[in-house]
Design a protein around this motif. Structure first.
Motif, short mmCIF file in Angstrom:
data_model
loop_
_atom_site.label_atom_id
_atom_site.label_comp_id
_atom_site.label_asym_id
_atom_site.label_seq_id
_atom_site.Cartn_x
_atom_site.Cartn_y
_atom_site.Cartn_z
N LYS A 38 70.46 -1.10 -45.58
CA LYS A 38 70.40 -0.49 -44.24
C LYS A 38 71.10 -1.37 -43.21
CE LYS A 38 65.89 -0.44 -44.10
NZ LYS A 38 64.46 -0.38 -43.70
N PRO A 39 71.51 -0.83 -42.07
CA PRO A 39 72.07 -1.65 -41.01
C PRO A 39 71.11 -2.79 -40.64
CG PRO A 39 72.41 0.66 -40.52
CD PRO A 39 71.51 0.61 -41.72
N GLY A 40 71.68 -3.97 -40.48
CA GLY A 40 70.87 -5.14 -40.17
C GLY A 40 70.25 -5.79 -41.39
N GLY A 41 70.61 -5.28 -42.59
CA GLY A 41 70.05 -5.83 -43.82
C GLY A 41 70.88 -6.97 -44.38
N ARG A 42 70.46 -7.45 -45.56
CA ARG A 42 71.10 -8.60 -46.20
C ARG A 42 71.58 -8.24 -47.60
NH1 ARG A 42 66.39 -8.15 -43.74
NH2 ARG A 42 65.28 -9.02 -45.54
N ILE A 43 72.77 -8.71 -47.94
CA ILE A 43 73.29 -8.60 -49.31
C ILE A 43 73.34 -10.01 -49.87
CG2 ILE A 43 75.27 -8.02 -50.76
CD1 ILE A 43 75.03 -6.30 -47.45
N SER A 44 72.61 -10.23 -50.96
CA SER A 44 72.55 -11.55 -51.61
C SER A 44 73.27 -11.46 -52.94
CB SER A 44 71.09 -11.97 -51.81
OG SER A 44 71.00 -13.17 -52.56
N ASN A 45 74.42 -12.12 -53.03
CA ASN A 45 75.19 -12.08 -54.27
C ASN A 45 74.93 -13.33 -55.10
OD1 ASN A 45 77.69 -10.78 -55.77
ND2 ASN A 45 77.91 -12.99 -55.84
N VAL A 46 74.58 -13.09 -56.38
CA VAL A 46 74.40 -14.19 -57.31
C VAL A 46 75.14 -13.91 -58.62
CG1 VAL A 46 72.28 -13.37 -58.44
CG2 VAL A 46 72.61 -15.84 -58.05
N GLY A 47 75.75 -12.73 -58.73
CA GLY A 47 76.54 -12.39 -59.90
C GLY A 47 77.85 -13.17 -59.93
N TYR A 48 78.32 -13.45 -61.13
CA TYR A 48 79.58 -14.19 -61.30
C TYR A 48 80.72 -13.18 -61.41
CZ TYR A 48 83.23 -16.96 -63.54
OH TYR A 48 84.42 -17.56 -63.85
N HIS A 49 81.70 -13.29 -60.51
CA HIS A 49 82.79 -12.33 -60.44
C HIS A 49 84.11 -12.87 -61.00
CE1 HIS A 49 80.63 -9.29 -58.04
NE2 HIS A 49 80.02 -10.34 -57.50
N GLY A 50 84.04 -13.93 -61.80
CA GLY A 50 85.26 -14.60 -62.25
C GLY A 50 86.02 -13.90 -63.35
N GLU A 51 85.41 -12.89 -64.00
CA GLU A 51 86.13 -12.21 -65.08
C GLU A 51 86.89 -10.99 -64.60
OE1 GLU A 51 85.20 -12.40 -69.21
OE2 GLU A 51 83.10 -12.75 -68.72
N VAL A 52 86.70 -10.61 -63.36
CA VAL A 52 87.46 -9.50 -62.78
C VAL A 52 88.44 -10.11 -61.78
CG1 VAL A 52 87.37 -7.34 -61.48
CG2 VAL A 52 85.51 -7.93 -63.05
N HIS A 53 89.68 -10.18 -62.16
CA HIS A 53 90.65 -10.92 -61.34
C HIS A 53 91.28 -10.02 -60.28
CE1 HIS A 53 90.15 -14.27 -64.06
NE2 HIS A 53 90.39 -13.47 -65.08
N ALA B 235 69.63 -6.22 -50.66
CA ALA B 235 70.10 -5.91 -52.00
C ALA B 235 70.58 -7.19 -52.65
CB ALA B 235 71.22 -4.88 -51.96
N ILE B 236 70.27 -7.33 -53.94
CA ILE B 236 70.71 -8.50 -54.70
C ILE B 236 71.66 -8.04 -55.79
CG2 ILE B 236 69.97 -10.34 -56.27
CD1 ILE B 236 67.36 -10.49 -54.69
N GLU B 237 72.86 -8.59 -55.80
CA GLU B 237 73.85 -8.30 -56.83
C GLU B 237 73.76 -9.41 -57.87
OE1 GLU B 237 76.97 -7.48 -59.31
OE2 GLU B 237 76.67 -9.42 -58.37
N ALA B 238 73.27 -9.05 -59.07
CA ALA B 238 73.02 -10.07 -60.10
C ALA B 238 73.81 -9.80 -61.38
CB ALA B 238 71.53 -10.13 -60.42
N LEU B 239 74.90 -9.05 -61.28
CA LEU B 239 75.68 -8.73 -62.46
C LEU B 239 77.10 -9.27 -62.39
CD1 LEU B 239 75.76 -7.26 -65.17
CD2 LEU B 239 76.47 -5.19 -63.94
N GLY B 240 77.76 -9.07 -61.25
CA GLY B 240 79.12 -9.57 -61.11
C GLY B 240 80.18 -8.54 -61.45
N THR B 241 80.03 -7.30 -60.97
CA THR B 241 81.05 -6.27 -61.16
C THR B 241 81.40 -5.67 -59.81
OG1 THR B 241 79.55 -4.37 -61.43
CG2 THR B 241 80.04 -5.70 -63.41
N PRO B 242 82.62 -5.15 -59.67
CA PRO B 242 82.97 -4.50 -58.40
C PRO B 242 82.06 -3.33 -58.06
CG PRO B 242 84.94 -4.92 -59.71
CD PRO B 242 83.77 -5.22 -60.59
#
Length: 356
Positions: free
Chosen positions: A257-272, A239-246
């Motif tokens: 799925k178990p054994g899978g990958r989460i790739s984060n590229v969203g910017y999370h700097g506006e949710v403190h 799964a790719i997170e490309a938005l940046g929200t909780p």
């Protein structure tokens, strides 16, 4: 020269600044085309501390205006592009392959705006120019080359961190310019099923055009439930997170799925707030799921690889450009990016008369 600056939090303007002078390893570029990034909007809102009247922007191309005394292999008048980050490529972090974390600093390679003036100006300076500037191939327009500077660079890193094997499944949360670029990257890497989570019809259409097999509209269903249904209850390989929200962050864990990958590229700097990991989908810490957080790599070699894909007809990112402006209209372009008015995805800013 004219430069588009952040006067203070919440206020932007075009002001006059001196044309920069290059140091020995620097190059000054005369800008011919640029784009406004949502990151510039985050900066305007105070998501990261920057100096007053710093020039915004990190997506620009142009021609070499002035060379530092030690720079070789580049010539005045040459068309060039520079990535949104400009690492030194000499420090330990760069040598270890983490160029965006240059000098051992978090996002230390992101010098534009954060450490010095950005490139939404008529001229801009590029440090370590031999490593960071890439000549633009004659077959590519400035418009095409601009996409290599940040959107494709960042989206492709997200796709690489998803580590897709041929035929695997991936869900991509949000189809803004970075999410769409991740969709292109996942298609290139041979994903067997690409699920794009997006509610805006125009972005849904682009997602399909760029390689998404199925669209999940989060306004019409629970996206986690729908993705699980579409994968026969198994979840996706990545799964790719490309938005940046909780919400999208947690959803990425729930659909992988178990054994899978989460790739984060969203910017999370506006949710403190600290990001939460849902414990059951994380196997209470024992799910064999891997989490990657990545960003634009930068560098001449990386840009050349992306140029090659465009030169040989593998990709055409320019349909993401929804609006075009002259530089003297940049404040309007910026306001539209901040409000997402008129379905804007990426605005092209022309500095030269007639555009490129």
């Amino acid at each position: 020269m004219r430069a588009f600056v952040l006067r203070r939090v919440g206020e932007v303007a075009v002001i006059e600044k001196p044309v920069p002078e290059p140091g020995p390893t620097d190059v000054v570029v005369r800008t011919t085309a640029a784009m406004v990034c949502t990151t510039d909007v985050h900066t305007m809102r105070g998501a990261m501390p920057v100096a007053p009247d710093v020039t915004l922007g990190h997506e620009a191309v142009g021609v070499v205006h002035a060379l530092g005394s030690a720079v070789e292999g580049l010539a005045e008048g040459q068309r060039v592009a520079v990535a949104g980050i400009t690492p030194c490529f000499q420090c330990d972090s760069c040598q270890r392959g983490f160029s965006s974390q240059c000098q051992g600093r978090m996002l230390g390679g992101a010098r534009f705006t954060n450490q010095r003036d950005g490139n939404l100006a008529e001229y801009f300076l590029v440090n370590n120019a031999e490593a960071n500037l890439a000549p633009i191939p004659a077959a590519l327009s400035d418009h095409q080359a601009l996409y290599a500077t940040d959107m494709l660079s960042t989206g492709f890193v997200a796709a690489e961190h998803a580590e897709l094997a041929l035929g695997e499944t991936v869900a991509i949360f949000a189809q803004g310019a970075v999410g769409l670029s991740a969709t292109i990257g996942c298609r290139l890497r041979g994903a067997g099923l690409i699920l794009a989570v997006e509610s805006v019809p125009a972005r849904q259409e682009l997602a399909r055009r760029f390689g998404a097999d199925l669209i999940v509209d989060h306004t019409q269903c629970d996206p986690v439930e729908r993705i699980m249904e579409l994968t026969d209850g198994q979840g996706v390989d990545a799964a790719i997170e490309a938005l940046g929200t909780p919400q999208t962050w947690e959803a990425a864990f729930r659909v992988t799925k178990p054994g899978g990958r989460i790739s984060n590229v969203g910017y999370h700097g506006e949710v403190h707030e600290p990001l939460k990991i849902p414990l059951e989908p994380f196997g209470y810490g024992m799910s064999d799921k891997q989490v990657y957080a990545g960003f634009n790599r930068g560098g001449r070699g990386w840009l050349r690889r992306i140029f090659r894909l465009m030169e040989n007809g593998k990709i055409d990112p320019t349909p993401m450009t929804t609006h075009a402006f002259r530089f003297d209209e940049i404040e309007r372009a910026f306001r539209m990016m901040a409000s997402k008015e008129d379905g804007i995805i990426k605005p092209l800013i022309h500095f030269d008369a007639g555009g490129a």
